[in-house]
Design an enzyme around this catalytic site. Sequence first.
Site, PDB file in Angstrom:
ATOM      1  CB  CYS A   1      -0.870   0.008   1.257  1.00  0.00           C
ATOM      2  SG  CYS A   1      -1.859  -1.468   1.416  1.00  0.00           S
TER       3      CYS A   1
ATOM      4  N   GLY B   1      -0.662   0.782  -5.133  1.00  0.00           N
ATOM      5  CA  GLY B   1      -1.918   0.079  -4.927  1.00  0.00           C
ATOM      6  C   GLY B   1      -3.011   0.669  -5.772  1.00  0.00           C
TER       7      GLY B   1
ATOM      8  CG  ASN C   1       3.231   0.367   2.852  1.00  0.00           C
ATOM      9  OD1 ASN C   1       4.273   0.928   2.579  1.00  0.00           O
ATOM     10  ND2 ASN C   1       2.898  -0.772   2.302  1.00  0.00           N
ATOM     11  N   GLY C   2       2.302  -2.318   4.853  1.00  0.00           N
ATOM     12  CA  GLY C   2       3.132  -3.383   5.429  1.00  0.00           C
ATOM     13  C   GLY C   2       2.257  -4.561   5.772  1.00  0.00           C
TER      14      GLY C   2
ATOM     15  CE1 TYR D   1       7.546  -3.859 -10.838  1.00  0.00           C
ATOM     16  CE2 TYR D   1       6.598  -4.145  -8.656  1.00  0.00           C
ATOM     17  CZ  TYR D   1       6.443  -4.022 -10.016  1.00  0.00           C
ATOM     18  OH  TYR D   1       5.197  -4.062 -10.568  1.00  0.00           O
TER      19      TYR D   1
HETATM   20  P1  AMP Z   1       6.308 -12.694 -13.523  1.00  0.00           P
HETATM   21  O1  AMP Z   1       5.624 -12.735 -14.812  1.00  0.00           O
HETATM   22  O2  AMP Z   1       5.483 -13.289 -12.421  1.00  0.00           O
HETATM   23  O3  AMP Z   1       7.700 -13.240 -13.521  1.00  0.00           O
HETATM   24  O4  AMP Z   1       6.392 -11.150 -13.126  1.00  0.00           O
HETATM   25  C1  AMP Z   1       7.556 -10.429 -13.226  1.00  0.00           C
HETATM   26  C2  AMP Z   1       7.240  -8.990 -13.415  1.00  0.00           C
HETATM   27  O5  AMP Z   1       6.284  -8.536 -12.457  1.00  0.00           O
HETATM   28  C3  AMP Z   1       8.496  -8.156 -13.223  1.00  0.00           C
HETATM   29  O6  AMP Z   1       8.919  -7.743 -14.473  1.00  0.00           O
HETATM   30  C4  AMP Z   1       8.077  -7.005 -12.378  1.00  0.00           C
HETATM   31  O7  AMP Z   1       8.045  -5.837 -13.153  1.00  0.00           O
HETATM   32  C5  AMP Z   1       6.713  -7.333 -11.864  1.00  0.00           C
HETATM   33  N1  AMP Z   1       6.717  -7.564 -10.399  1.00  0.00           N
HETATM   34  C6  AMP Z   1       7.649  -8.103  -9.635  1.00  0.00           C
HETATM   35  N2  AMP Z   1       7.268  -8.156  -8.350  1.00  0.00           N
HETATM   36  C7  AMP Z   1       6.052  -7.613  -8.285  1.00  0.00           C
HETATM   37  C8  AMP Z   1       5.115  -7.344  -7.253  1.00  0.00           C
HETATM   38  N3  AMP Z   1       5.361  -7.697  -6.010  1.00  0.00           N
HETATM   39  N4  AMP Z   1       3.962  -6.734  -7.567  1.00  0.00           N
HETATM   40  C9  AMP Z   1       3.685  -6.407  -8.820  1.00  0.00           C
HETATM   41  N5  AMP Z   1       4.519  -6.631  -9.853  1.00  0.00           N
HETATM   42  C10 AMP Z   1       5.694  -7.232  -9.608  1.00  0.00           C
END
Ligand code: AMP
Length: 492
Positions: free
Chosen positions: A24, A50, A125-126, A266
């Site tokens: 969040c 979020g 948040n957390g 990220y």
């Molecule tokens: P995946 O297709 O599951 O391997 O998703 C990887 C992609 O999701 C990465 O390129 C990130 O940009 C994004 N990503 C990584 N961690 C998260 C997260 N916790 N929440 C949303 N997007 C994420």
Amino acid sequence: MDTPRTAQCTTASFPDDDHFHDECGVFGVYNHPDASALTALGLHALQHRGQEAAGIVSYGGKHFHSHRALGSVGDNFNSGEVIERLEGPMAIGHVRYSTSGGTLMRNVQPLFADLVFGGFAIAHNGNLTNARTCRRELVEEGCIFQSTSDTETILHRIATSEYRKVLDRLTDALCGVEGAYSLVALTRQKLIGVRDPAGVRPLVIGKIGDDGHVLASETCALDIIGAEYVRDVEPGEIVIFSKEGMKSLKPFAKQKSRFCIFEYIYFARPDSVIEGRNVYEVRKNIGAELARESHVDADMIVPVPDSGVPAAIGYAQESGIQFDLGIIRSHYMGRTFIQPSDAIRHLGVKLKHNANRAWIKGKRLVLVDDSIVRGTTSVKIVEMMRNAGAKEVHMRISSPPTTHPCFYGIDTPDKEKLMAHNMTVDEMAKHIGVDSLAFISHDGLYRAVGETGRNAECPQYCDACFTGEYPLPLVDKEGDPGPEQLTLLSED
Ligand code: AMP
């Protein structure tokens, strides 16, 4: 503190279900005539944290006012009418991101309750890692929970505390919870901000006008309203804004700070400054480290947009290989991650990214992305590059392999669904279909954030998703939090 209390600091942990997951952004304003409008703007800037729900609670001198809704900030705080109703010089707000299920109106924050000392609103948040254990204890004492959110345990602990003053009650309540929290709270007289003793999630202090104060998850939310960055709330610190100005308390036992390194990789916005470091610069540093660690001869560095862009720029600058947009992203699709099922997630990747064919054909590419979680994105993107005629496809990832889930507030799937948990790097390369695959090393990542390397005895950051070393106890997970208490799983 004015009176003793019986509550002991319990440790239990986090359920293996979807109900408590939260990821969040929080925001708060003290002493500004446009507090709610500023809060709506702040939440806009935090929208990346979020997109499932948003809410604001304000205090107008006599009454509290609340507007909470499912959906984005833009969808719900777009009318003058709503903002006008949220009157008063103090407000807090929240944007929420939850996993599949559990997207219920009653979970939308800020949560509000009329307590013995008056109204109290809180946004979090957390993730608490003993929420379920705490909840069971509180329910046994007679508390009636309205939501499935872990934040409500804090509210009930404040309500049932034997202390008299609000701050003592809050401190007491927080002594009994474990996990990660950056909180903003509102009473009739005060705006309060708190960061857990390990400081896992970010929270910053800003100043607006002559006497206005702001709290925000990230500095980009200060920028949008022209507030001046003052400093980060320190781990374990409670800051209070009231008629007396700003006060700071450090009531918790001191603990080594363990900020979440994934915020840098990220989660945070690249224009934010966290703990003195510009997120964009850190991401570029990671790209440069990657280029040094795992160089490969190629014609073009291609970011997976948007999250791979800063690291790809860093990689290109360090390697001297040309940077180009070989993949174009549509900005009218949400993040792939927020789609509920794997099937739809696959579709989402196609809708979101397209190969820039004319540039890719016949080239040796280095694709740069920030992380591989399930691997869905990588498989699709690589296939897309091959179909567009790429001669070689190498992949470089600006995080170490994600081998473990996060229990502290970043939405990650169960261990079994994490590609790096199930496969070696070579197996992943094969599965994704690349000519080579490399991840940043742990030490390389730490160098990128300004350290000389990872201190194995006492890591400077929380990197549990890459190491499995969880710095805060996983009480519910490792204990027996009792039977599931959450039975109302859908509502109109
Ligand atoms: P995946 O297709 O599951 O391997 O998703 C990887 C992609 O999701 C990465 O390129 C990130 O940009 C994004 N990503 C990584 N961690 C998260 C997260 N916790 N929440 C949303 N997007 C994420």
